[in-house]
Design a protein around this motif. Structure first.
Motif, mmCIF file in Angstrom:
data_model
loop_
_atom_site.group_PDB
_atom_site.id
_atom_site.type_symbol
_atom_site.label_atom_id
_atom_site.label_comp_id
_atom_site.label_asym_id
_atom_site.label_seq_id
_atom_site.Cartn_x
_atom_site.Cartn_y
_atom_site.Cartn_z
ATOM 1 N N ASP A 193 9.908 14.113 -5.460
ATOM 2 C CA ASP A 193 8.514 14.336 -5.079
ATOM 3 C C ASP A 193 8.153 15.815 -5.146
ATOM 4 O OD1 ASP A 193 8.024 11.680 -4.608
ATOM 5 O OD2 ASP A 193 8.120 11.821 -2.416
ATOM 6 N N LEU A 194 6.934 16.093 -5.589
ATOM 7 C CA LEU A 194 6.435 17.465 -5.598
ATOM 8 C C LEU A 194 5.853 17.856 -4.254
ATOM 9 C CD1 LEU A 194 4.580 17.821 -9.029
ATOM 10 C CD2 LEU A 194 6.976 18.278 -8.477
ATOM 11 N N LEU A 195 5.326 16.882 -3.500
ATOM 12 C CA LEU A 195 4.637 17.166 -2.241
ATOM 13 C C LEU A 195 5.207 16.299 -1.125
ATOM 14 C CD1 LEU A 195 0.890 17.326 -3.383
ATOM 15 C CD2 LEU A 195 2.518 19.211 -3.148
ATOM 16 N N PRO A 196 5.070 16.762 0.120
ATOM 17 C CA PRO A 196 5.511 15.940 1.248
ATOM 18 C C PRO A 196 4.524 14.824 1.536
ATOM 19 C CG PRO A 196 4.461 17.922 2.048
ATOM 20 C CD PRO A 196 4.519 18.056 0.545
ATOM 21 N N CYS A 197 4.945 13.889 2.355
ATOM 22 C CA CYS A 197 4.057 12.837 2.852
ATOM 23 C C CYS A 197 3.444 13.297 4.173
ATOM 24 C CB CYS A 197 4.834 11.541 3.081
ATOM 25 S SG CYS A 197 5.482 10.799 1.583
ATOM 26 N N ALA A 255 -4.536 17.283 -2.636
ATOM 27 C CA ALA A 255 -4.372 18.730 -2.696
ATOM 28 C C ALA A 255 -3.128 19.201 -1.963
ATOM 29 C CB ALA A 255 -5.604 19.423 -2.126
ATOM 30 N N MET A 256 -2.798 18.556 -0.830
ATOM 31 C CA MET A 256 -1.747 19.084 0.035
ATOM 32 C C MET A 256 -0.575 18.144 0.267
ATOM 33 S SD MET A 256 -3.018 22.031 0.460
ATOM 34 C CE MET A 256 -2.045 22.813 1.748
ATOM 35 N N VAL A 257 -0.792 16.832 0.137
ATOM 36 C CA VAL A 257 0.266 15.856 0.414
ATOM 37 C C VAL A 257 0.198 14.734 -0.617
ATOM 38 C CG1 VAL A 257 0.331 16.337 2.894
ATOM 39 C CG2 VAL A 257 -1.237 14.601 2.012
ATOM 40 N N LYS A 258 1.189 13.845 -0.561
ATOM 41 C CA LYS A 258 1.183 12.708 -1.478
ATOM 42 C C LYS A 258 -0.044 11.831 -1.246
ATOM 43 C CE LYS A 258 4.746 10.317 -2.797
ATOM 44 N NZ LYS A 258 5.991 9.505 -2.882
ATOM 45 N N ARG A 283 5.155 7.095 1.018
ATOM 46 C CA ARG A 283 6.517 7.317 1.501
ATOM 47 C C ARG A 283 7.268 8.277 0.573
ATOM 48 N NH1 ARG A 283 5.981 2.208 -0.499
ATOM 49 N NH2 ARG A 283 7.337 1.600 -2.232
ATOM 50 N N PRO A 284 8.204 9.028 1.129
ATOM 51 C CA PRO A 284 8.948 9.994 0.304
ATOM 52 C C PRO A 284 9.904 9.306 -0.652
ATOM 53 C CG PRO A 284 9.807 9.937 2.552
ATOM 54 C CD PRO A 284 8.584 9.078 2.547
ATOM 55 N N GLU A 285 10.015 9.891 -1.841
ATOM 56 C CA GLU A 285 10.940 9.392 -2.856
ATOM 57 C C GLU A 285 11.579 10.583 -3.560
ATOM 58 O OE1 GLU A 285 8.820 6.615 -5.381
ATOM 59 O OE2 GLU A 285 9.266 4.986 -3.971
ATOM 60 N N LEU A 317 0.842 -1.183 0.000
ATOM 61 C CA LEU A 317 0.000 0.000 0.000
ATOM 62 C C LEU A 317 0.888 1.248 0.000
ATOM 63 C CD1 LEU A 317 -2.712 -0.995 2.658
ATOM 64 C CD2 LEU A 317 -2.788 -1.301 0.176
ATOM 65 N N GLY A 318 0.249 2.399 -0.117
ATOM 66 C CA GLY A 318 0.990 3.654 -0.120
ATOM 67 C C GLY A 318 1.519 3.980 -1.491
ATOM 68 N N THR A 319 2.824 4.175 -1.602
ATOM 69 C CA THR A 319 3.460 4.536 -2.864
ATOM 70 C C THR A 319 3.703 3.265 -3.658
ATOM 71 O OG1 THR A 319 4.467 6.399 -1.720
ATOM 72 C CG2 THR A 319 5.345 5.877 -3.893
#
Length: 342
Positions: free
Chosen positions: A332-336, A156-159, A327-329, A144-146
């Motif tokens: 990325d354009l947006l934070p997690c 709109a605001m996060v990944k 999760r961050p990669e 799940l997730g990324t």
């Protein structure tokens, strides 16, 4: 109602899910299938959907069962993931029999992730191969997730991401949801420390951050996503903000007809509305498939009400889990949200 042992849509016995993604592309595909064909229908409430073979899922159409469902990134290019799944099914000798021919039936839906920072400069459309890989990876457990269709998803605001959840009813019927959350709206309240779906959380499954106690929420339509995508567009106007979508599957082992599956899909849209604000916008392509393995007879027709309610609850929880588990990669354009909410 309590979550199934995996808290995944595959708690519905007989279903399997596979993911395939390309990290450089920041996109991927998710496939739901089963060992035997299953009943399915669909309901669309977004204003900008992208789909394949959804007409055959209407209750008045002659097709009774299908072989797989596909959720994919890639916008219109991602519809080719269905072709990869169709080829894989054909190689297994599966599909609707027309004399000696076999025709696999694989409806699908796509989300827009073309402006998310990934490398989209391909020479050959990659989604057919991703679809086949996802089908071949199908199992009772999956990431799940990324991952999969949620690999490059944004809110709109996060990944955003890929999420799933399940519930087992007192009757023994199991209901589950699978979602790729990529909406125009927010999954978190302002400040990104609480989920809109928080009232429906079970056992801290998306961080246990609690309910936002503030009042007057829902009026702030700020979007880091649109600001970042506008920069990616290099000054070109994004037409009508048609760069979003939440696509999902809800499923059960209860013996539902196509018409009852459609009713379950319709009710499950409440799950989107409870977990994403705003939802079902003109620029969203919000679409929900509903599936039944037909394994468990319904003793009482009134049980459909509990099943449809459970589908909405599962979908709200799955959306929040998709975002919590992102999760961050690199790039990325947006934070997690997990980076912000701690």
């Amino acid at each position: 109602m309590t979550p199934g042992p995996r808290n995944l849509i595959t708690d519905v016995s007989g279903l399997r899910v596979g993911n395939a993604e390309d990290r450089a592309l920041k996109s991927g595909t998710t496939v739901l299938t089963a060992d035997t064909p299953f009943t399915a229908s669909v309901q669309v409430m977004g204003g900008a959907p992208g789909s394949r073979e959804t007409d055959l899922l209407a209750p008045d159409k002659s097709v009774a069962k299908i072989d797989a469902l596909v959720l994919s990134g890639g916008s219109a290019f991602g519809l080719e993931a269905c072709s990869g799944v169709t080829e894989a099914l054909r190689a297994q000798g599966r599909g609707f029999a027309v004399g000696p021919a076999r025709v696999p039936l694989v409806p699908g839906a796509i989300l827009f992730d073309l402006l998310n920072g990934g490398n989209k400069d391909w020479e050959q459309n990659p989604y057919a191969a991703l679809g086949r890989r996802a089908f071949e990876a199908a199992a009772e457990t999956f990431s799940l997730g990324t991952a999969g269709a949620g690999c490059g998803a944004l809110t709109a605001m996060v990944k955003g991401g890929l999420g799933s959840a399940s519930l087992v009813l007192d009757s023994g019927v199991t209901v589950g949801a699978l979602v790729a959350a990529n909406p125009i709206g927010a999954v978190t309240t302002p400040g990104e420390r609480h989920f809109w779906a928080a009232p429906f959380e079970i056992d801290g499954e998306f961080g246990g951050l609690g309910v936002d106690t503030a009042a007057g929420l829902g009026r702030d339509l700020a979007s880091r996503r649109m600001e970042a995508m506008q920069r990616m567009a290099d000054g070109a106007k994004l037409p009508d903000e048609r760069a979003n979508t939440t696509i999902a599957i809800v499923a059960t082992d209860a013996d539902l007809s196509k018409a009852q599956c459609q009713r379950m899909a319709s009710a499950a849209h409440d799950g989107i509305g409870r977990a994403i604000v705003p939802a079902h916008m003109p620029g969203d392509g919000d679409l929900i498939f509903a599936a039944s393995t037909n394994a468990r007879p319904m003793g009482d027709p009134s049980e459909l009400a509990a099943i449809t309610h459970a589908a909405a609850l599962c979908l709200s929880r799955a959306i929040a889990r998709a975002v919590w588990l992102a999760r961050p990669e690199p790039g990325d354009l947006l934070p997690c949200v997990s980076e912000i909410a701690r």
